[in-house]
Design an enzyme around this catalytic site. Structure first.
Site, PDB file in Angstrom:
ATOM      1  N   GLY A   1      -2.530 -43.310 -52.789  1.00  0.00           N
ATOM      2  CA  GLY A   1      -1.910 -43.938 -51.761  1.00  0.00           C
ATOM      3  C   GLY A   1      -0.460 -44.530 -51.531  1.00  0.00           C
ATOM      4  O   GLY A   1      -0.235 -45.208 -53.116  1.00  0.00           O
ATOM      5  N   ILE A   2      -0.171 -45.479 -50.507  1.00  0.00           N
ATOM      6  CA  ILE A   2       0.479 -46.617 -51.043  1.00  0.00           C
ATOM      7  C   ILE A   2      -0.615 -48.369 -51.268  1.00  0.00           C
ATOM      8  O   ILE A   2      -1.253 -48.504 -50.415  1.00  0.00           O
ATOM      9  CB  ILE A   2       1.241 -46.648 -49.792  1.00  0.00           C
ATOM     10  CG1 ILE A   2       2.503 -48.136 -50.202  1.00  0.00           C
ATOM     11  CG2 ILE A   2       0.819 -47.393 -48.219  1.00  0.00           C
ATOM     12  CD1 ILE A   2       3.437 -47.331 -48.133  1.00  0.00           C
ATOM     13  N   GLY A   3       0.372 -48.833 -51.999  1.00  0.00           N
ATOM     14  CA  GLY A   3       0.427 -50.049 -52.315  1.00  0.00           C
ATOM     15  C   GLY A   3       0.209 -50.446 -53.883  1.00  0.00           C
ATOM     16  O   GLY A   3       0.408 -49.365 -54.227  1.00  0.00           O
ATOM     17  N   GLY A   4       0.117 -51.604 -53.965  1.00  0.00           N
ATOM     18  CA  GLY A   4       0.328 -52.166 -55.187  1.00  0.00           C
ATOM     19  C   GLY A   4      -0.926 -51.760 -56.218  1.00  0.00           C
ATOM     20  O   GLY A   4      -0.665 -51.485 -57.577  1.00  0.00           O
ATOM     21  N   MET A   5      -1.961 -51.555 -55.558  1.00  0.00           N
ATOM     22  CA  MET A   5      -3.391 -50.811 -57.061  1.00  0.00           C
ATOM     23  C   MET A   5      -2.924 -49.494 -56.970  1.00  0.00           C
ATOM     24  O   MET A   5      -2.504 -49.440 -58.508  1.00  0.00           O
ATOM     25  CB  MET A   5      -4.699 -50.582 -56.562  1.00  0.00           C
ATOM     26  CG  MET A   5      -5.138 -52.327 -56.097  1.00  0.00           C
ATOM     27  SD  MET A   5      -6.211 -52.304 -55.805  1.00  0.00           S
ATOM     28  CE  MET A   5      -7.037 -54.418 -55.493  1.00  0.00           C
TER      29      MET A   5
ATOM     30  N   GLU B   1      -0.489 -36.953 -49.299  1.00  0.00           N
ATOM     31  CA  GLU B   1      -0.067 -36.974 -48.356  1.00  0.00           C
ATOM     32  C   GLU B   1       1.280 -37.534 -47.907  1.00  0.00           C
ATOM     33  O   GLU B   1       2.110 -36.798 -47.279  1.00  0.00           O
ATOM     34  CB  GLU B   1      -1.138 -37.338 -46.880  1.00  0.00           C
ATOM     35  CG  GLU B   1      -1.187 -38.713 -47.138  1.00  0.00           C
ATOM     36  CD  GLU B   1      -2.362 -39.341 -46.424  1.00  0.00           C
ATOM     37  OE1 GLU B   1      -2.758 -39.085 -45.788  1.00  0.00           O
ATOM     38  OE2 GLU B   1      -2.153 -40.444 -46.365  1.00  0.00           O
TER      39      GLU B   1
ATOM     40  N   GLY C   1      -4.919 -39.741 -43.769  1.00  0.00           N
ATOM     41  CA  GLY C   1      -5.801 -39.717 -44.659  1.00  0.00           C
ATOM     42  C   GLY C   1      -7.016 -39.965 -45.307  1.00  0.00           C
ATOM     43  O   GLY C   1      -7.595 -38.560 -46.100  1.00  0.00           O
TER      44      GLY C   1
END
Length: 446
Positions: free
Chosen positions: A219-223, A244, A342
């Protein structure tokens, strides 16, 4: 065959394209780095002469002008499938913008079966010698949009990357009503979210769960960025990509030789994605790169497809998790934050895959606007919070304090496992909550 004559016959200005919009129309404006710019600006100028125009789009990294000019929704309404920061503010501010709940894999079907669409404005690459425009960064659901719209307007951007596709990644001039040549502009760059020590700690737990030859969804983000950075510098090898969203972490892993797709059980040697957004480096990497393959989100996110990919590892963020193991990633109470995307798709598909794992990651705490530290592990969500992944579908939950597999665990086992992931300052209170909820045993560790 020379298609230039047809092209020129359909060529109009952005202002002329905007004039095609009528009161009461439903209009598609685009997705992520492919949201209309040229036609958007011209439509916004007509706000006072139009009424009840409903716009669709999402993940708009730059809030469209049509969503700015009428925040009260007197003339225009913006419907978002997934919210960026600007959309989030607009949705929480008033009656001019709203979120449309979805399961992302179903979005093409939503357009084909559920949404009445009058006009589609689709950003694409210049037409090739065969008469085709490429959707570039956004194969996702664009063909479904075009098939449903009564009028199709292609907004050409010469700087849009050309992305090889699996299917539904191009549109022919014969199926286009009008063409607008926009001023060439670089696609909007999405800065990589920074990550700190907590993100790194979470990422270390996740990387330990990834075997050689695994196929990744991030996914999107820092982690997720921290996970990508750790993988890029790890000893892992022969990784694959099926996601996705194509993000910068995949580019970093690819350039360091971690990704080749050789062990994928489908689409071998291809990095598969529904849409891409990130840095200029990312856009240059996927441009005309046969290693990368864009596909409709009904394919990339379908649980029936994902389950066929051995050792599929799905990694996504969450806002909160409750003691039942439910995941909330869209809102905090009535405050809208993002969207489902998703997350549920991959939670379902990854678990069904041979050796697959669905991982939801989050920090144990956050600091609110008052400077107060709050736990992300909660007994119950605030009223109004959306449940993105229901408790039967949750597998691994990770914080900086550990990783816990919810599958096959009873309510008291879940309570114990999830409380162990909470910040120590909140554990005693969570134990009291669990006791009140009837999901704590006297034999549990205290």
């Amino acid at each position: 065959m020379d298609y230039s004559k047809k092209y020129n016959e359909k060529l109009i200005s952005a202002k002329e394209a905007a004039a095609k919009i009528k009161s009461g129309d439903r209009v598609e404006m685009g997705w992520a780095a492919g949201v209309s710019k040229a036609v958007d600006k011209e439509i916004a100028k007509r706000v006072d002469e139009l009424n009840d125009v409903i716009f669709y789009g999402g993940l708009a990294f730059e809030l469209p002008e049509v969503a700015k000019v009428d925040p009260e929704g007197k003339h225009f309404v913006w419907n978002s499938w997934h919210s960026s920061g600007g959309e989030r503010k607009a949705i929480n501010a008033g009656a001019g913008a709203f979120y449309v709940p979805l399961r992302y894999s179903e979005l093409p079907k939503y357009y084909r079966d559920e949404v009445d669409l009058d006009v589609a404005i689709v950003v694409a690459t210049p037409m090739d010698k065969h008469g085709y425009f490429n959707f570039g960064l956004n194969t996702s659901h664009q063909m479904a949009v075009i098939e449903k719209a009564k009028t199709v307007i292609i907004e050409v951007n010469e700087k849009f990357p050309y992305c090889f596709g699996r299917s539904e990644s191009e549109i022919h001039i014969d199926k286009v009503d009008y063409v607008v040549e926009a001023e060439p502009t670089d696609p909007f760059e999405v800065p990589s979210a920074p990550y700190g020590d907590v993100d790194k700690a979470v990422a270390e737990y996740i990387v330990d769960e990834i075997p050689n030859g695994a196929t990744l969804q991030l996914g999107i983000g820092g982690m997720p960025n921290a996970v990508g950075a750790l993988i890029a510098d790890s000893d892992l090898k022969d990784l694959g990509v099926h996601s996705e969203m194509y993000v910068d972490a995949f580019v970093e892993m690819s350039k360091k030789g971690k990704v080749n797709g050789s062990k994928k059980t489908i689409d071998r040697y291809r990095q598969v994605y529904g849409f891409a957004a990130g840095s200029k480096e990312l856009y240059e990497f996927i441009d005309e790169n046969p290693e990368c393959m864009a596909a409709p989100v009904s394919y990339t996110n379908a649980a029936a497809v994902v389950k066929e990919i051995d050792n599929f590892i799905s990694i996504n963020n969450a806002l909160n998790v409750d003691l039942w193991g439910q995941v909330s990633s869209e809102s905090t109470g009535f405050k809208h934050i993002s969207g489902a995307g998703g997350q549920l798709d991959f939670a379902l598909g990854a678990y069904l895959a041979k050796g697959g794992k669905s991982i939801i990651c989050l920090s144990s705490t956050y600091t609110n606007k008052k400077g107060e530290v709050e736990s992300r592990i909660l007994p119950n969500f605030k009223t109004g919070s959306a449940i993105t992944v229901a408790r039967p579908n949750t597998q691994y939950i990770v914080t900086e304090y550990g990783i816990f597999n919810c599958k096959g665990k009873s309510t008291w086992e879940r309570a114990e496992g999830l409380i162990n992931l909470a910040h120590p300052d909140f554990r005693d209170e969570l134990i009291k909550n669990a006791e009140e909820m009837g999901i704590w045993r006297a034999s549990n560790k205290r």
